[in-house]
Scaffold this motif. Sequence first.
Motif, PDB file in Angstrom:
ATOM      1  N   PHE A 201       0.835  -1.189   0.000  1.00 47.91           N
ATOM      2  CA  PHE A 201       0.000   0.000   0.000  1.00 47.91           C
ATOM      3  C   PHE A 201       0.870   1.239   0.000  1.00 47.91           C
ATOM      4  O   PHE A 201       2.032   1.207   0.380  1.00 47.91           O
ATOM      5  CB  PHE A 201      -0.986   0.015   1.172  1.00 47.91           C
ATOM      6  CG  PHE A 201      -0.351  -0.102   2.527  1.00 47.91           C
ATOM      7  CD1 PHE A 201      -0.017   1.025   3.245  1.00 47.91           C
ATOM      8  CD2 PHE A 201      -0.102  -1.346   3.080  1.00 47.91           C
ATOM      9  CE1 PHE A 201       0.562   0.918   4.500  1.00 47.91           C
ATOM     10  CE2 PHE A 201       0.474  -1.463   4.336  1.00 47.91           C
ATOM     11  CZ  PHE A 201       0.813  -0.332   5.047  1.00 47.91           C
ATOM     12  N   ARG A 202       0.286   2.344  -0.468  1.00 49.22           N
ATOM     13  CA  ARG A 202       0.985   3.624  -0.557  1.00 49.22           C
ATOM     14  C   ARG A 202       0.927   4.333   0.785  1.00 49.22           C
ATOM     15  O   ARG A 202      -0.061   4.266   1.500  1.00 49.22           O
ATOM     16  CB  ARG A 202       0.355   4.522  -1.614  1.00 49.22           C
ATOM     17  CG  ARG A 202       0.471   3.998  -3.017  1.00 49.22           C
ATOM     18  CD  ARG A 202       1.764   4.458  -3.609  1.00 49.22           C
ATOM     19  NE  ARG A 202       1.913   3.906  -4.947  1.00 49.22           N
ATOM     20  CZ  ARG A 202       3.029   3.941  -5.620  1.00 49.22           C
ATOM     21  NH1 ARG A 202       4.091   4.495  -5.088  1.00 49.22           N
ATOM     22  NH2 ARG A 202       3.120   3.424  -6.806  1.00 49.22           N
ATOM     23  N   LEU A 203       2.008   5.060   1.107  1.00 47.19           N
ATOM     24  CA  LEU A 203       2.079   5.832   2.338  1.00 47.19           C
ATOM     25  C   LEU A 203       1.835   7.309   2.028  1.00 47.19           C
ATOM     26  O   LEU A 203       2.193   7.794   0.962  1.00 47.19           O
ATOM     27  CB  LEU A 203       3.456   5.672   2.987  1.00 47.19           C
ATOM     28  CG  LEU A 203       3.841   4.250   3.376  1.00 47.19           C
ATOM     29  CD1 LEU A 203       5.271   4.218   3.888  1.00 47.19           C
ATOM     30  CD2 LEU A 203       2.898   3.693   4.409  1.00 47.19           C
ATOM     31  N   GLY A 204       1.257   8.021   2.968  1.00 52.12           N
ATOM     32  CA  GLY A 204       1.036   9.454   2.809  1.00 52.12           C
ATOM     33  C   GLY A 204      -0.152   9.770   1.924  1.00 52.12           C
ATOM     34  O   GLY A 204      -0.856   8.893   1.445  1.00 52.12           O
ATOM     35  N   LYS A 205      -0.351  11.052   1.738  1.00 53.03           N
ATOM     36  CA  LYS A 205      -1.450  11.525   0.903  1.00 53.03           C
ATOM     37  C   LYS A 205      -0.902  11.990  -0.434  1.00 53.03           C
ATOM     38  O   LYS A 205       0.212  12.493  -0.506  1.00 53.03           O
ATOM     39  CB  LYS A 205      -2.162  12.698   1.587  1.00 53.03           C
ATOM     40  CG  LYS A 205      -2.856  12.303   2.871  1.00 53.03           C
ATOM     41  CD  LYS A 205      -3.542  13.495   3.483  1.00 53.03           C
ATOM     42  CE  LYS A 205      -4.226  13.077   4.768  1.00 53.03           C
ATOM     43  NZ  LYS A 205      -4.907  14.191   5.423  1.00 53.03           N
ATOM     44  N   PRO A 206      -1.684  11.831  -1.509  1.00 54.61           N
ATOM     45  CA  PRO A 206      -1.231  12.319  -2.821  1.00 54.61           C
ATOM     46  C   PRO A 206      -0.991  13.825  -2.778  1.00 54.61           C
ATOM     47  O   PRO A 206      -1.776  14.570  -2.192  1.00 54.61           O
ATOM     48  CB  PRO A 206      -2.385  11.982  -3.761  1.00 54.61           C
ATOM     49  CG  PRO A 206      -3.197  10.968  -3.047  1.00 54.61           C
ATOM     50  CD  PRO A 206      -2.992  11.195  -1.581  1.00 54.61           C
ATOM     51  N   GLN A 207       0.096  14.269  -3.369  1.00 55.32           N
ATOM     52  CA  GLN A 207       0.429  15.688  -3.423  1.00 55.32           C
ATOM     53  C   GLN A 207      -0.140  16.290  -4.698  1.00 55.32           C
ATOM     54  O   GLN A 207       0.142  15.823  -5.789  1.00 55.32           O
ATOM     55  CB  GLN A 207       1.952  15.881  -3.407  1.00 55.32           C
ATOM     56  CG  GLN A 207       2.620  15.341  -2.170  1.00 55.32           C
ATOM     57  CD  GLN A 207       2.202  16.094  -0.921  1.00 55.32           C
ATOM     58  OE1 GLN A 207       2.099  17.314  -0.931  1.00 55.32           O
ATOM     59  NE2 GLN A 207       1.954  15.360   0.150  1.00 55.32           N
TER      60      GLN A 207
ATOM     61  N   GLY B 157       3.175  14.554  -9.703  1.00 57.15           N
ATOM     62  CA  GLY B 157       3.957  13.576 -10.442  1.00 57.15           C
ATOM     63  C   GLY B 157       4.969  12.801  -9.608  1.00 57.15           C
ATOM     64  O   GLY B 157       5.589  11.878 -10.097  1.00 57.15           O
ATOM     65  N   LYS B 158       5.154  13.165  -8.349  1.00 57.27           N
ATOM     66  CA  LYS B 158       6.095  12.436  -7.503  1.00 57.27           C
ATOM     67  C   LYS B 158       5.347  11.286  -6.835  1.00 57.27           C
ATOM     68  O   LYS B 158       4.376  11.514  -6.104  1.00 57.27           O
ATOM     69  CB  LYS B 158       6.694  13.371  -6.454  1.00 57.27           C
ATOM     70  CG  LYS B 158       7.738  12.707  -5.597  1.00 57.27           C
ATOM     71  CD  LYS B 158       8.364  13.706  -4.642  1.00 57.27           C
ATOM     72  CE  LYS B 158       9.399  13.002  -3.794  1.00 57.27           C
ATOM     73  NZ  LYS B 158      10.033  13.905  -2.833  1.00 57.27           N
ATOM     74  N   PRO B 159       5.785  10.053  -7.070  1.00 54.45           N
ATOM     75  CA  PRO B 159       5.071   8.927  -6.478  1.00 54.45           C
ATOM     76  C   PRO B 159       5.284   8.846  -4.962  1.00 54.45           C
ATOM     77  O   PRO B 159       6.327   9.229  -4.445  1.00 54.45           O
ATOM     78  CB  PRO B 159       5.671   7.707  -7.171  1.00 54.45           C
ATOM     79  CG  PRO B 159       6.998   8.153  -7.644  1.00 54.45           C
ATOM     80  CD  PRO B 159       6.896   9.623  -7.903  1.00 54.45           C
TER      81      PRO B 159
ATOM     82  N   LYS C 258      15.771   1.104 -16.703  1.00 58.05           N
ATOM     83  CA  LYS C 258      14.335   1.157 -16.455  1.00 58.05           C
ATOM     84  C   LYS C 258      14.018   1.430 -14.983  1.00 58.05           C
ATOM     85  O   LYS C 258      13.076   2.148 -14.666  1.00 58.05           O
ATOM     86  CB  LYS C 258      13.689  -0.157 -16.883  1.00 58.05           C
ATOM     87  CG  LYS C 258      12.190  -0.164 -16.777  1.00 58.05           C
ATOM     88  CD  LYS C 258      11.607  -1.450 -17.309  1.00 58.05           C
ATOM     89  CE  LYS C 258      10.092  -1.444 -17.237  1.00 58.05           C
ATOM     90  NZ  LYS C 258       9.520  -2.694 -17.762  1.00 58.05           N
ATOM     91  N   TYR C 259      14.812   0.873 -14.060  1.00 61.64           N
ATOM     92  CA  TYR C 259      14.522   0.987 -12.629  1.00 61.64           C
ATOM     93  C   TYR C 259      15.558   1.824 -11.882  1.00 61.64           C
ATOM     94  O   TYR C 259      15.702   1.700 -10.677  1.00 61.64           O
ATOM     95  CB  TYR C 259      14.432  -0.406 -12.000  1.00 61.64           C
ATOM     96  CG  TYR C 259      13.334  -1.244 -12.606  1.00 61.64           C
ATOM     97  CD1 TYR C 259      12.003  -0.957 -12.344  1.00 61.64           C
ATOM     98  CD2 TYR C 259      13.626  -2.302 -13.448  1.00 61.64           C
ATOM     99  CE1 TYR C 259      10.992  -1.706 -12.904  1.00 61.64           C
ATOM    100  CE2 TYR C 259      12.624  -3.064 -14.006  1.00 61.64           C
ATOM    101  CZ  TYR C 259      11.304  -2.759 -13.732  1.00 61.64           C
ATOM    102  OH  TYR C 259      10.303  -3.500 -14.283  1.00 61.64           O
ATOM    103  N   LYS C 260      16.256   2.688 -12.587  1.00 62.82           N
ATOM    104  CA  LYS C 260      17.311   3.495 -11.972  1.00 62.82           C
ATOM    105  C   LYS C 260      16.780   4.411 -10.873  1.00 62.82           C
ATOM    106  O   LYS C 260      17.468   4.717  -9.910  1.00 62.82           O
ATOM    107  CB  LYS C 260      18.016   4.314 -13.051  1.00 62.82           C
ATOM    108  CG  LYS C 260      19.302   4.917 -12.596  1.00 62.82           C
ATOM    109  CD  LYS C 260      20.040   5.551 -13.762  1.00 62.82           C
ATOM    110  CE  LYS C 260      21.434   5.895 -13.336  1.00 62.82           C
ATOM    111  NZ  LYS C 260      22.441   5.232 -14.102  1.00 62.82           N
ATOM    112  N   SER C 261      15.526   4.837 -10.982  1.00 62.27           N
ATOM    113  CA  SER C 261      14.952   5.756  -9.998  1.00 62.27           C
ATOM    114  C   SER C 261      14.192   5.038  -8.884  1.00 62.27           C
ATOM    115  O   SER C 261      13.540   5.679  -8.067  1.00 62.27           O
ATOM    116  CB  SER C 261      14.029   6.753 -10.688  1.00 62.27           C
ATOM    117  OG  SER C 261      12.951   6.065 -11.285  1.00 62.27           O
ATOM    118  N   VAL C 262      14.283   3.705  -8.818  1.00 61.00           N
ATOM    119  CA  VAL C 262      13.622   2.928  -7.776  1.00 61.00           C
ATOM    120  C   VAL C 262      14.625   2.666  -6.659  1.00 61.00           C
ATOM    121  O   VAL C 262      15.738   2.214  -6.902  1.00 61.00           O
ATOM    122  CB  VAL C 262      13.087   1.580  -8.332  1.00 61.00           C
ATOM    123  CG1 VAL C 262      12.521   0.726  -7.215  1.00 61.00           C
ATOM    124  CG2 VAL C 262      12.053   1.831  -9.406  1.00 61.00           C
TER     125      VAL C 262
END
Length: 118
Positions: free
Chosen positions: A2-8, A16-18, A46-50
């Motif tokens: 699940f995602r943490l925090g609230k969408p900005q 656009g920041k996940p 492909k996953y450099k920013s993960v």
Amino acid sequence: MFRLGKPQSVDGVSQGKPRLLKVRLSSSIVRNSLLKKAKLLRDSSKYKSVFIRPSYSFVERTRIKELYQVLRQKKNDTGHEFFIDRRGNVSSWTVKERTTSSAATSGKGNNNQPTRNC
């Protein structure tokens, strides 16, 4: 998962920041294996920013943040490379000349071995 925090969003438009994704794994063995292999993502275009990191308490996160501030300050002051070791100390890598009689006589060996200066 699940995602943490609230969408900005600003005025209803997503920034656009996940958000962080929390993943619960079945065992500590799986977790440790995943954390060891996480650095391989840097080599993938492909996953450099993960980024994958373990879960830390508030006190641990505060301590890590302070360590990185010290690390950046030392790097800016001296121009040398530093790292945080397993014990939580900021240390530097230095190059020392090492000459041994066997390496000097045989012509083999690397005289510029990096050694840790703690």
